[in-house]
Write a protein that holds these residues in place. Structure first.
Motif, PDB file in Angstrom:
ATOM      1  N   GLU A   7      38.904  46.869  40.141  1.00 20.41           N
ATOM      2  CA  GLU A   7      38.609  46.495  41.523  1.00 20.41           C
ATOM      3  C   GLU A   7      37.138  46.160  41.684  1.00 20.41           C
ATOM      4  O   GLU A   7      36.775  45.228  42.409  1.00 20.41           O
ATOM      5  CB  GLU A   7      39.015  47.632  42.461  1.00 20.41           C
ATOM      6  CG  GLU A   7      40.509  47.895  42.450  1.00 20.41           C
ATOM      7  CD  GLU A   7      40.979  48.681  43.651  1.00 20.41           C
ATOM      8  OE1 GLU A   7      40.135  49.328  44.295  1.00 20.41           O
ATOM      9  OE2 GLU A   7      42.183  48.625  43.953  1.00 20.41           O
ATOM     10  N   ALA A   8      36.270  46.934  41.014  1.00 21.85           N
ATOM     11  CA  ALA A   8      34.838  46.657  41.096  1.00 21.85           C
ATOM     12  C   ALA A   8      34.530  45.267  40.529  1.00 21.85           C
ATOM     13  O   ALA A   8      33.728  44.515  41.102  1.00 21.85           O
ATOM     14  CB  ALA A   8      34.053  47.725  40.343  1.00 21.85           C
ATOM     15  N   GLN A   9      35.174  44.910  39.416  1.00 14.53           N
ATOM     16  CA  GLN A   9      34.951  43.594  38.817  1.00 14.53           C
ATOM     17  C   GLN A   9      35.376  42.484  39.763  1.00 14.53           C
ATOM     18  O   GLN A   9      34.683  41.474  39.916  1.00 14.53           O
ATOM     19  CB  GLN A   9      35.733  43.482  37.501  1.00 14.53           C
ATOM     20  CG  GLN A   9      35.607  42.130  36.803  1.00 14.53           C
ATOM     21  CD  GLN A   9      34.198  41.791  36.402  1.00 14.53           C
ATOM     22  OE1 GLN A   9      33.516  42.586  35.771  1.00 14.53           O
ATOM     23  NE2 GLN A   9      33.733  40.599  36.772  1.00 14.53           N
ATOM     24  N   ILE A  48      28.843  48.388  46.400  1.00  8.04           N
ATOM     25  CA  ILE A  48      29.385  48.242  45.043  1.00  8.04           C
ATOM     26  C   ILE A  48      28.664  49.175  44.079  1.00  8.04           C
ATOM     27  O   ILE A  48      29.281  49.808  43.217  1.00  8.04           O
ATOM     28  CB  ILE A  48      29.292  46.783  44.562  1.00  8.04           C
ATOM     29  CG1 ILE A  48      30.138  45.867  45.451  1.00  8.04           C
ATOM     30  CG2 ILE A  48      29.758  46.661  43.116  1.00  8.04           C
ATOM     31  CD1 ILE A  48      29.980  44.394  45.139  1.00  8.04           C
ATOM     32  N   THR A  55      30.367  48.396  33.192  1.00 10.55           N
ATOM     33  CA  THR A  55      29.745  48.939  34.401  1.00 10.55           C
ATOM     34  C   THR A  55      28.275  48.560  34.460  1.00 10.55           C
ATOM     35  O   THR A  55      27.756  48.186  35.521  1.00 10.55           O
ATOM     36  CB  THR A  55      29.889  50.479  34.425  1.00 10.55           C
ATOM     37  OG1 THR A  55      31.277  50.817  34.374  1.00 10.55           O
ATOM     38  CG2 THR A  55      29.281  51.057  35.683  1.00 10.55           C
ATOM     39  N   TYR A  65      29.912  52.661  44.563  1.00 10.28           N
ATOM     40  CA  TYR A  65      31.265  52.763  44.003  1.00 10.28           C
ATOM     41  C   TYR A  65      31.204  52.895  42.482  1.00 10.28           C
ATOM     42  O   TYR A  65      31.867  53.741  41.885  1.00 10.28           O
ATOM     43  CB  TYR A  65      32.072  51.537  44.408  1.00 10.28           C
ATOM     44  CG  TYR A  65      33.529  51.577  44.012  1.00 10.28           C
ATOM     45  CD1 TYR A  65      34.454  52.263  44.774  1.00 10.28           C
ATOM     46  CD2 TYR A  65      33.975  50.909  42.880  1.00 10.28           C
ATOM     47  CE1 TYR A  65      35.788  52.297  44.427  1.00 10.28           C
ATOM     48  CE2 TYR A  65      35.311  50.931  42.517  1.00 10.28           C
ATOM     49  CZ  TYR A  65      36.217  51.625  43.300  1.00 10.28           C
ATOM     50  OH  TYR A  65      37.537  51.653  42.938  1.00 10.28           O
ATOM     51  N   LEU A  66      30.369  52.052  41.848  1.00 13.21           N
ATOM     52  CA  LEU A  66      30.233  52.108  40.394  1.00 13.21           C
ATOM     53  C   LEU A  66      29.617  53.435  39.954  1.00 13.21           C
ATOM     54  O   LEU A  66      29.936  53.948  38.880  1.00 13.21           O
ATOM     55  CB  LEU A  66      29.377  50.941  39.900  1.00 13.21           C
ATOM     56  CG  LEU A  66      30.042  49.566  39.946  1.00 13.21           C
ATOM     57  CD1 LEU A  66      29.038  48.469  39.611  1.00 13.21           C
ATOM     58  CD2 LEU A  66      31.219  49.494  38.986  1.00 13.21           C
ATOM     59  N   SER A  77      39.629  51.879  38.158  1.00 13.11           N
ATOM     60  CA  SER A  77      38.794  51.516  39.291  1.00 13.11           C
ATOM     61  C   SER A  77      37.834  50.386  38.945  1.00 13.11           C
ATOM     62  O   SER A  77      37.387  49.644  39.828  1.00 13.11           O
ATOM     63  CB  SER A  77      37.996  52.735  39.767  1.00 13.11           C
ATOM     64  OG  SER A  77      38.856  53.767  40.184  1.00 13.11           O
ATOM     65  N   ILE A  94      37.545  46.812  46.753  1.00  5.87           N
ATOM     66  CA  ILE A  94      37.330  48.230  46.506  1.00  5.87           C
ATOM     67  C   ILE A  94      37.453  48.987  47.801  1.00  5.87           C
ATOM     68  O   ILE A  94      37.124  48.492  48.871  1.00  5.87           O
ATOM     69  CB  ILE A  94      35.970  48.522  45.829  1.00  5.87           C
ATOM     70  CG1 ILE A  94      34.792  48.185  46.749  1.00  5.87           C
ATOM     71  CG2 ILE A  94      35.861  47.789  44.525  1.00  5.87           C
ATOM     72  CD1 ILE A  94      33.458  48.552  46.146  1.00  5.87           C
ATOM     73  N   GLU A 124      35.406  42.659  42.970  1.00  3.87           N
ATOM     74  CA  GLU A 124      34.451  42.629  44.072  1.00  3.87           C
ATOM     75  C   GLU A 124      33.164  41.915  43.665  1.00  3.87           C
ATOM     76  O   GLU A 124      32.563  41.193  44.456  1.00  3.87           O
ATOM     77  CB  GLU A 124      34.141  44.050  44.539  1.00  3.87           C
ATOM     78  CG  GLU A 124      33.610  44.136  45.953  1.00  3.87           C
ATOM     79  CD  GLU A 124      34.615  43.650  46.982  1.00  3.87           C
ATOM     80  OE1 GLU A 124      34.336  42.587  47.591  1.00  3.87           O
ATOM     81  OE2 GLU A 124      35.638  44.293  47.180  1.00  3.87           O
TER      82      GLU A 124
END
Length: 564
Positions: free
Chosen positions: A353-355, A405, A425, A408-409, A350, A339, A357
């Motif tokens: 990318e979070a997943q 993270i 999420t 970001y979420l 997006s 991310i 990470e």
């Protein structure tokens, strides 16, 4: 006063056009959601399919910037290779020309408002539907309506401002037949597109100016603006890659190289190319009453010919961008890998990318636990101190990863998400909290071993070390299974293996607790060493609880009762 109002109307019309494009794109992405991601990741196995996929997706979502940023994010997340992304970007450049054809066909000849207002009536019940799919479809309809309403208002605003007179006056001071003027208009097209960050918007303005038949602003200058827009649109992907990994930066560079190369190669043949396109539109297409088709055809021909020329050199382009942006010789173990600091174009994408990470976070916690495994067997103080320092560093990293993270979420959640993405999420937020607790447990295990070395001259008995290793082996199995579960993006209905390991950990903890009291009573070892020993065992069992919480976060429903 009228000038200010007209200027604000022009800016507002452009804003409505861009907003409509954004809403339409997001609505389709949420409606297609997982299928759109699957198409992009699955249909890029070879360069030709990559081009086709990029063109189709861009034509559907009406935004080459969204497609290229999508490609950058997929490369950043490891879902697509650099070579695959180059094909998608080539296709995106072709797909974005569909917008120009639609505008050329109906943009300025038909009263668009007569169609867009009824469309809003159709989209209204969909917007207020309880179904997320229908709601996303309604957003797509609203976005489509706003886009063409903005285009209609844009046309009216430019007429009110007498923009044609202003451009004509400007061109009267410029030798518009000069080749240097062509270069100037390419530069202007690039700069304006960089500012607006939407080539479709600048293309709409160019078509509108061309349709006004301004003296001096002929087909050649309009084509030069279109070529500049192809360069300017690369800035969006470039900005998205600034804080991404090296592979993502290479993807953005490949995009820029592709568009700049096409412009440079075409420049020596610019006038013959314009004449050839004009001949094709008039004599082959038979479009003698709509000059806008010439500009749309030029835009499409430019991107198709550029793709046909470069598609055979994808490996060479890959080598070129790798040479320009070499992988830095640095330890990237201690930074977020997937991310970036800036949010990407759409919240739905997006999440990918979070997943990734979160998956990386889980793997890092597992690795941290294995460092503790090594720690209990190190005899020398110097080597022990170095390893203990590594564990301390990992603990600080897990704290930072949780915060970054989560932030970001939080930004992702501010966007409009489908119900499925909202649930995903929430799962990730739950998991990163538990992963940070696992990092704390690993550090506490290291501290327990360190405290024993500092405050007790007595060593652990061989039986204690054997039991500690057995317990850590069970926890390691639990962590390994946890990493597999975290990697699954969809909820799962079964976690029996994780529950079985958890029960083994709890039963073994109880056995060791009873055995410890007996060994202390029998004088096998001192009470103090027994305390250090049971602290270690208890922390392992607590770590196992955090593991099972992470596994349960991904369950459709609990597959078994969890008893501690």
């Amino acid at each position: 006063m009228n000038t200010i109002i007209n200027l604000l109307s022009l800016i507002g019309s452009l804003a409505l056009f861009l907003y409509g494009m954004k809403i339409m794109s997001e609505g389709l992405e949420k409606f297609a959601g997982q299928r759109l991601r699957s198409i992009l990741s699955a249909m890029t196995k070879n360069r030709v399919m990559g081009v086709v996929t990029g063109a189709v997706v861009t034509a559907l979502i009406q935004s080459s910037s969204a497609t290229t940023v999508m490609a950058v994010s997929f490369v950043n997340a490891g879902l697509m290779t650099l070579a695959q992304s180059i094909g998608v970007i080539m296709g995106a450049n072709i797909g974005t020309t569909v917008t120009a054809w639609i505008i050329s066909a109906i943009g300025f000849k038909v009263n668009i408002a007569a169609f867009t207002i009824p469309l809003l009536a159709i989209g209204l019940p969909l917007i207020f539907s309880s179904s997320s799919k229908r709601k996303s479809l309604g957003e797509f309809v609203f976005g489509f309506s706003f886009l063409f309403m903005g285009l209609n208002f844009l046309s009216s605003a430019t007429t009110e401002m007498h923009l044609d007179v202003m451009v004509a006056q400007l061109l009267s001071h410029i030798p518009y037949t000069s080749f240097f003027t062509i270069l100037l208009f390419i530069l202007v097209g690039a700069l304006v597109t960089m500012l607006v960050q939407a080539s479709a918007a600048t293309m709409a303005i160019t078509l509108m100016l061309f349709d006004m038949h301004i003296p001096g602003f002929g087909f050649e200058l309009a084509a030069a603006l279109a070529m500049g827009q192809n360069i300017g649109t690369t800035i969006t992907a470039f900005m998205a890659s600034l804080t991404a990994n090296t592979q993502a930066k290479r993807t953005a560079l490949a995009h820029m190289f592709f568009n700049v190369f096409g412009v440079v190669v075409l420049l020596p043949f610019f006038y013959p190319a314009c004449h050839a396109v004009s001949w094709f539109v008039v004599h082959v297409m038979g479009a003698t009453d709509n000059d806008l088709y010439k500009l749309s055809a030029f835009h499409t021909a430019f991107n198709i010919l550029n793709t046909l020329l470069l598609i055979w050199f994808v490996p060479q382009i890959e080598k070129f961008v790798c040479a320009v942006l070499p992988q830095r010789e640095q330890d990237e173990e201690y930074r977020l890998r997937f991310i970036s600091a800036s949010l990407l174009s759409t919240a739905e994408l997006s999440i990918l990318e979070a997943q990734k990470e979160v998956n990386s976070f889980a793997e890092r916690c597992h690795k941290m636990f294995r460092l503790v495994f090594e720690l209990i067997e190190i005899p020398g103080n110097k080597d022990f101190s170095k390893m203990f320092a590594r564990v301390e560093k990992y603990e600080r990293i897990t704290d930072k990863m949780e915060v970054e993270i989560a932030n970001y979420l939080g930004k992702v959640s501010e966007g409009r998400l489908s119900d499925q993405s909202k649930a995903q999420t929430q799962r990730m937020l739950k998991r990163i909290s538990e992963l940070e607790s696992i990092g704390d447990c690993c550090y506490n295990l290291a501290r327990a071993v360190n405290s024993k070395r500092q405050y007790s001259k007595e060593d652990f008995e061989e039986s204690q070390i054997r039991h500690m290793k057995t317990m850590m082996g069970l926890v390691d199995d639990a962590l390994e299974e946890m990493v597999k579960k975290v990697a699954q993006t969809q909820p799962y209905a079964n976690a029996n293996h994780s529950y079985n390991i958890e029960r083994e950990i709890n039963v073994y903890r109880d056995q060791l607790k009873n055995q410890n009291l007996q060994d202390i009573d029998a004088g096998v070892y001192s009470y103090q060493i027994g305390v250090f020993y049971m602290d270690f065992i208890s922390i392992c069992e607590k770590l196992g609880d955090h593991v099972i919480n992470i596994v349960e976060a991904g369950l459709v429903k609990k597959s078994a009762p969890h008893t501690l």
